[in-house]
Motif scaffolding. Structure first.
Motif, PDB file in Angstrom:
ATOM      1  N   ALA A 397       0.833  -1.212   0.000  1.00 18.70           N
ATOM      2  CA  ALA A 397       0.000   0.000   0.000  1.00 18.70           C
ATOM      3  C   ALA A 397       0.864   1.256   0.000  1.00 18.70           C
ATOM      4  O   ALA A 397       0.561   2.231  -0.695  1.00 18.70           O
ATOM      5  CB  ALA A 397      -0.929  -0.018   1.211  1.00 18.70           C
ATOM      6  N   LEU A 398       1.944   1.254   0.748  1.00 16.18           N
ATOM      7  CA  LEU A 398       2.844   2.403   0.798  1.00 16.18           C
ATOM      8  C   LEU A 398       3.511   2.631  -0.552  1.00 16.18           C
ATOM      9  O   LEU A 398       3.628   3.770  -1.018  1.00 16.18           O
ATOM     10  CB  LEU A 398       3.901   2.198   1.886  1.00 16.18           C
ATOM     11  N   ASP A 399       3.952   1.561  -1.193  1.00 16.63           N
ATOM     12  CA  ASP A 399       4.560   1.696  -2.529  1.00 16.63           C
ATOM     13  C   ASP A 399       3.542   2.230  -3.531  1.00 16.63           C
ATOM     14  O   ASP A 399       3.866   3.053  -4.396  1.00 16.63           O
ATOM     15  CB  ASP A 399       5.106   0.346  -3.006  1.00 16.63           C
ATOM     16  N   LEU A 400       2.305   1.768  -3.405  1.00 18.47           N
ATOM     17  CA  LEU A 400       1.247   2.215  -4.311  1.00 18.47           C
ATOM     18  C   LEU A 400       0.994   3.718  -4.117  1.00 18.47           C
ATOM     19  O   LEU A 400       0.865   4.477  -5.078  1.00 18.47           O
ATOM     20  CB  LEU A 400      -0.021   1.412  -4.023  1.00 18.47           C
ATOM     21  N   ALA A 401       0.937   4.144  -2.866  1.00 16.34           N
ATOM     22  CA  ALA A 401       0.714   5.567  -2.576  1.00 16.34           C
ATOM     23  C   ALA A 401       1.898   6.405  -3.038  1.00 16.34           C
ATOM     24  O   ALA A 401       1.720   7.529  -3.521  1.00 16.34           O
ATOM     25  CB  ALA A 401       0.479   5.764  -1.088  1.00 16.34           C
ATOM     26  N   ALA A 402       3.114   5.877  -2.908  1.00 11.00           N
ATOM     27  CA  ALA A 402       4.304   6.623  -3.330  1.00 11.00           C
ATOM     28  C   ALA A 402       4.321   6.860  -4.832  1.00 11.00           C
ATOM     29  O   ALA A 402       4.996   7.774  -5.312  1.00 11.00           O
ATOM     30  CB  ALA A 402       5.564   5.878  -2.903  1.00 11.00           C
ATOM     31  N   SER A 403       3.556   6.065  -5.576  1.00 13.12           N
ATOM     32  CA  SER A 403       3.478   6.250  -7.032  1.00 13.12           C
ATOM     33  C   SER A 403       2.435   7.296  -7.418  1.00 13.12           C
ATOM     34  O   SER A 403       2.190   7.513  -8.607  1.00 13.12           O
ATOM     35  CB  SER A 403       3.151   4.913  -7.712  1.00 13.12           C
ATOM     36  N   GLY A 404       1.819   7.942  -6.426  1.00 12.08           N
ATOM     37  CA  GLY A 404       0.846   8.996  -6.692  1.00 12.08           C
ATOM     38  C   GLY A 404      -0.596   8.569  -6.536  1.00 12.08           C
ATOM     39  O   GLY A 404      -1.504   9.364  -6.782  1.00 12.08           O
ATOM     40  N   LYS A 405      -0.840   7.347  -6.108  1.00 15.77           N
ATOM     41  CA  LYS A 405      -2.203   6.858  -5.944  1.00 15.77           C
ATOM     42  C   LYS A 405      -2.807   7.345  -4.627  1.00 15.77           C
ATOM     43  O   LYS A 405      -2.100   7.729  -3.693  1.00 15.77           O
ATOM     44  CB  LYS A 405      -2.233   5.328  -5.968  1.00 15.77           C
ATOM     45  N   SER A 406      -4.130   7.301  -4.569  1.00 21.06           N
ATOM     46  CA  SER A 406      -4.857   7.556  -3.327  1.00 21.06           C
ATOM     47  C   SER A 406      -5.365   6.211  -2.828  1.00 21.06           C
ATOM     48  O   SER A 406      -6.286   5.632  -3.409  1.00 21.06           O
ATOM     49  CB  SER A 406      -6.034   8.510  -3.579  1.00 21.06           C
ATOM     50  N   VAL A 407      -4.750   5.700  -1.773  1.00 19.77           N
ATOM     51  CA  VAL A 407      -4.942   4.312  -1.353  1.00 19.77           C
ATOM     52  C   VAL A 407      -5.714   4.252  -0.039  1.00 19.77           C
ATOM     53  O   VAL A 407      -5.430   5.006   0.898  1.00 19.77           O
ATOM     54  CB  VAL A 407      -3.573   3.603  -1.176  1.00 19.77           C
ATOM     55  N   ALA A 408      -6.678   3.351   0.032  1.00 19.41           N
ATOM     56  CA  ALA A 408      -7.396   3.066   1.275  1.00 19.41           C
ATOM     57  C   ALA A 408      -7.029   1.664   1.733  1.00 19.41           C
ATOM     58  O   ALA A 408      -7.289   0.691   1.022  1.00 19.41           O
ATOM     59  CB  ALA A 408      -8.904   3.175   1.076  1.00 19.41           C
ATOM     60  N   VAL A 409      -6.379   1.566   2.885  1.00 17.89           N
ATOM     61  CA  VAL A 409      -6.106   0.271   3.503  1.00 17.89           C
ATOM     62  C   VAL A 409      -7.279  -0.024   4.428  1.00 17.89           C
ATOM     63  O   VAL A 409      -7.558   0.742   5.353  1.00 17.89           O
ATOM     64  CB  VAL A 409      -4.779   0.292   4.286  1.00 17.89           C
ATOM     65  N   VAL A 410      -7.957  -1.127   4.163  1.00 16.61           N
ATOM     66  CA  VAL A 410      -9.232  -1.394   4.830  1.00 16.61           C
ATOM     67  C   VAL A 410      -9.059  -2.415   5.952  1.00 16.61           C
ATOM     68  O   VAL A 410      -8.558  -3.520   5.742  1.00 16.61           O
ATOM     69  CB  VAL A 410     -10.270  -1.907   3.813  1.00 16.61           C
ATOM     70  N   SER A 411      -9.457  -2.025   7.154  1.00 14.27           N
ATOM     71  CA  SER A 411      -9.528  -2.925   8.307  1.00 14.27           C
ATOM     72  C   SER A 411     -10.983  -3.010   8.758  1.00 14.27           C
ATOM     73  O   SER A 411     -11.768  -2.107   8.489  1.00 14.27           O
ATOM     74  CB  SER A 411      -8.697  -2.391   9.475  1.00 14.27           C
ATOM     75  N   SER A 412     -11.304  -4.071   9.471  1.00 12.26           N
ATOM     76  CA  SER A 412     -12.600  -4.075  10.137  1.00 12.26           C
ATOM     77  C   SER A 412     -12.422  -3.385  11.481  1.00 12.26           C
ATOM     78  O   SER A 412     -11.302  -3.090  11.903  1.00 12.26           O
ATOM     79  CB  SER A 412     -13.110  -5.502  10.320  1.00 12.26           C
ATOM     80  N   GLY A 413     -13.534  -3.108  12.156  1.00 15.84           N
ATOM     81  CA  GLY A 413     -13.437  -2.467  13.457  1.00 15.84           C
ATOM     82  C   GLY A 413     -12.725  -1.141  13.379  1.00 15.84           C
ATOM     83  O   GLY A 413     -12.927  -0.341  12.461  1.00 15.84           O
ATOM     84  N   ASP A 414     -11.853  -0.881  14.347  1.00 19.33           N
ATOM     85  CA  ASP A 414     -11.030   0.324  14.348  1.00 19.33           C
ATOM     86  C   ASP A 414      -9.631  -0.069  13.892  1.00 19.33           C
ATOM     87  O   ASP A 414      -9.037  -0.999  14.447  1.00 19.33           O
ATOM     88  CB  ASP A 414     -10.980   0.928  15.753  1.00 19.33           C
ATOM     89  N   PRO A 415      -9.061   0.640  12.878  1.00 19.64           N
ATOM     90  CA  PRO A 415      -7.765   0.219  12.321  1.00 19.64           C
ATOM     91  C   PRO A 415      -6.606   0.383  13.290  1.00 19.64           C
ATOM     92  O   PRO A 415      -5.537  -0.191  13.079  1.00 19.64           O
ATOM     93  CB  PRO A 415      -7.594   1.141  11.110  1.00 19.64           C
ATOM     94  N   GLY A 416      -6.806   1.163  14.367  1.00 19.64           N
ATOM     95  CA  GLY A 416      -5.732   1.358  15.329  1.00 19.64           C
ATOM     96  C   GLY A 416      -5.746   0.361  16.470  1.00 19.64           C
ATOM     97  O   GLY A 416      -4.886   0.421  17.349  1.00 19.64           O
ATOM     98  N   ILE A 417      -6.704  -0.569  16.490  1.00 19.89           N
ATOM     99  CA  ILE A 417      -6.799  -1.557  17.564  1.00 19.89           C
ATOM    100  C   ILE A 417      -6.503  -2.939  16.986  1.00 19.89           C
ATOM    101  O   ILE A 417      -7.343  -3.535  16.305  1.00 19.89           O
ATOM    102  CB  ILE A 417      -8.190  -1.526  18.223  1.00 19.89           C
TER     103      ILE A 417
END
Length: 584
Positions: A397-417
């Motif tokens: 996902a980071l490599d994809l974003a570094a190429s200029g993309k707008s990336v959503a990394v999807v988690s269930s619940g809260d992504p910080g838990i």
């Protein structure tokens, strides 16, 4: 100028087919649906008038599929300055009529034409100037900016009364219109990139043809960068409205000075790799990367008009042969949003998460969670991965974003838990790839499984609590044991994630054993399974009754404290809560 995606507002489910047809024509648009009367919309609302007024106040274009009268009555208290009105349109429920209501200075008639074309009908445009002259002087097409809209009303009235107009400068949308053009006319329309003072008898349009390149800006304060660009434009005699975009090398992505310049002038900033720059013939600019950038961005038949090097900052300006859309050149600053969808599907998602998912170019995540996130719109890509590949997924996902993309990394619940937010920052911390530093990263919270389980049964998390994962894949069991014992001794309510699986079937029995050493067997235990999904169940038992086979990987376990109480309900169910006051 970047067009804000419209809000499409519906009051009933019968309007949804037309709403979806319109939405497909406007990437990033969102469908607002009246709660209890619509389903499967992007955002729900309960008060039509308040919703319309909120959208209007934020200058969001509004396409409301309903009668025009209710729109007018809802927005009437806000109508004071037509220069600040966003486009507002009424569309018939069956798509047979498209009526522009407000926003003449912001392209409402053009928007009406687009919607009508998508629906295969004729727009109900009543603006006399648009009809007679076949052009909209008040709202020029994309790539042109009207410098003196306050003079336009009288100017157009004079034309409608029979006055002629002289055209200075080139613009096909004007020369190919039905304007009464005459060489010796007193009224003038001037198309120029130059900063000139308009007058009541002269409408001035600035074409967005200037490509402004900036290099060597790493140590420049944002305010200094803005001030410097203003000085360079003034020196070149250019109107700020003629700037189509700012351009920089990719290693400057994320620079606050670039962000400040882009926001101040309200045009995008785009990035190039060094290898993409055009070669310069002139020895004067051969080592000037800013000059190369400007000419690369402005394209064929462009020419350099300014190149300045004060201290360490380099700036160059090139003029293109025609107005151009900077968003189609180079790449944008990459975006990475780690979002939480909540424990279930769309009803559990926050408006922020829904907006991120709609605007993202790419979705990245575990297949099951991506399925919960909903359907892709046209042009979006989905990248599935196995649930155990968190770090590899984060790197991808980071490599994809570094190429200029707008990336959503999807988690269930809260992504910080216990989820993907930590994995992303872990990858950044340990890999330390320079190209990741410029990515715009944000975390959008979601409703956690423990919140969903607690809400389904009452308020067991009403006092101090802790959260522990029973998975020993990423941490040793000895640490988990210590934390369970310490939390039990502290009399905290405990929420257990990852309680048991086929491969890990002994940890939960051990946790129960540790708890029973210091906690009453009558302590309430909540078992929430498939929260927010088909087959959801929430069951209450006591710690003494709790058996490992009662849970699986889709179960969230909450163990109460000594204060947690059960309230019997009239027809056999119970409520569980932990009082806010603590009494020994």
């Amino acid at each position: 100028m970047v067009r804000v995606p419209p809000a499409i507002v519906i009051l009933g489910q019968n309007s949804q087919p037309i709403a979806k047809k319109i939405s497909a024509h406007f990437p990033g648009s969102q469908i607002y649906g009246l709660i209890d009367r619509t389903s499967n919309t992007d955002i729900n609302f309960s008060n039509f008038g308040e919703t319309l007024r909120e959208l209007f106040a934020t200058e969001t274009p509004i396409i409301s599929i309903c009668a025009a009268g209710i729109i007018i009555r809802s927005l009437a208290p806000l109508l004071s300055d037509k220069r600040a009105e966003p486009p507002v349109l009424a569309v018939a429920e069956d798509g047979s009529a498209v009526v522009p209501l407000l926003g003449g200075l912001h392209g409402v008639n053009d928007l009406a034409r687009e919607i009508a074309a998508a629906l295969g009908v004729q727009p109900a445009i009543t603006t006399t100037g648009d009809i007679r002259f076949r052009t909209a002087l008040l709202s020029p097409p994309q790539g042109y900016y009207l410098a003196n809209p306050e003079d336009a009303k009288t100017f157009i009235s004079n034309l409608l009364a029979g006055a002629k107009v002289r055209l200075e400068g080139a613009a096909s949308w004007l020369s190919e219109s039905n304007l009464p053009i005459a060489p010796e006319a007193k009224l003038t329309i001037r198309v120029t990139e130059k900063a000139i003072a308009p007058t009541p008898d002269c409408l001035v349009y600035h074409p967005q043809i200037a490509a402004v390149a900036l290099t060597k800006i790493s140590n420049i304060e944002p305010e200094i960068a803005v001030s410097f660009v203003q000085q360079v434009l003034e020196k070149a005699g250019l109107a700020a409205a003629s700037v189509a975009g700012f351009f920089a090398l990719k290693d400057e992505m994320g620079n606050p000075a670039l962000e400040a310049v882009s926001q101040y002038f309200k045009v995008p900033v785009r990035f190039f790799n060094l290898s993409e720059l055009v070669e310069l013939d002139s020895t004067e600019f051969i080592e000037n990367k800013a000059a190369q950038l400007a000419l690369t961005a402005a394209g064929a038949n462009s020419h350099l008009i300014e190149s300045d090097r004060p201290n360490s900052l380099n700036c160059a300006i090139a003029l293109a042969a025609q107005p151009f859309d900077a968003r189609a050149i180079g790449i944008s600053r990459g975006k990475l949003a780690i979002v939480g969808t909540g424990p279930g599907g769309a009803p559990w998602m926050s408006p922020e998460v829904k907006e991120i998912l709609r605007e993202a170019t790419d979705w990245v995540g575990y297949k099951f969670y991506l399925d919960l996130a909903g359907t892709l719109r046209e042009g979006q890509k989905r990248h599935d991965s196995d649930n155990r590949e968190e770090i590899d997924r984060a790197r991808f996902a980071l490599d994809l974003a570094a190429s200029g993309k707008s990336v959503a990394v999807v988690s269930s619940g809260d992504p910080g838990i216990f989820a993907m937010a930590a994995a992303v920052f872990e990858a950044i911390d340990f890999d330390a790839k320079p190209e990741w530093q410029g990515i715009d990263i944000r975390v959008a919270p979601g409703i956690s499984a423990m919140q969903a389980a607690a809400a389904a049964i009452g308020a067991p998390l009403g006092h101090d609590f802790c959260v522990i994962s029973l998975s020993d894949i990423l941490k040793p069991w000895e640490i988990i044991e210590q934390r369970i014992a310490a939390a039990a001794a502290a009399d905290l309510v405990m929420a257990f994630y990852n309680p048991i699986s086929k491969q890990r079937n002994w940890q939960l029995p051990k946790a129960i054993e540790i708890l029973l050493q210091s906690r009453d067997p009558k302590t309430p235990v909540i078992l929430g399974r498939n929260l927010g999904r088909p087959g959801q169940s929430v069951r209450v038992c006591t710690l003494g009754e709790f058996q490992p086979q009662d849970a699986d990987m889709r179960t969230l376990v909450i163990v109460g404290s000594s204060q947690t109480r059960i309230i019997p309900r009239k027809y056999g169910d119970v409520w569980v809560y932990t009082p806010r006051r603590y009494e020994k």
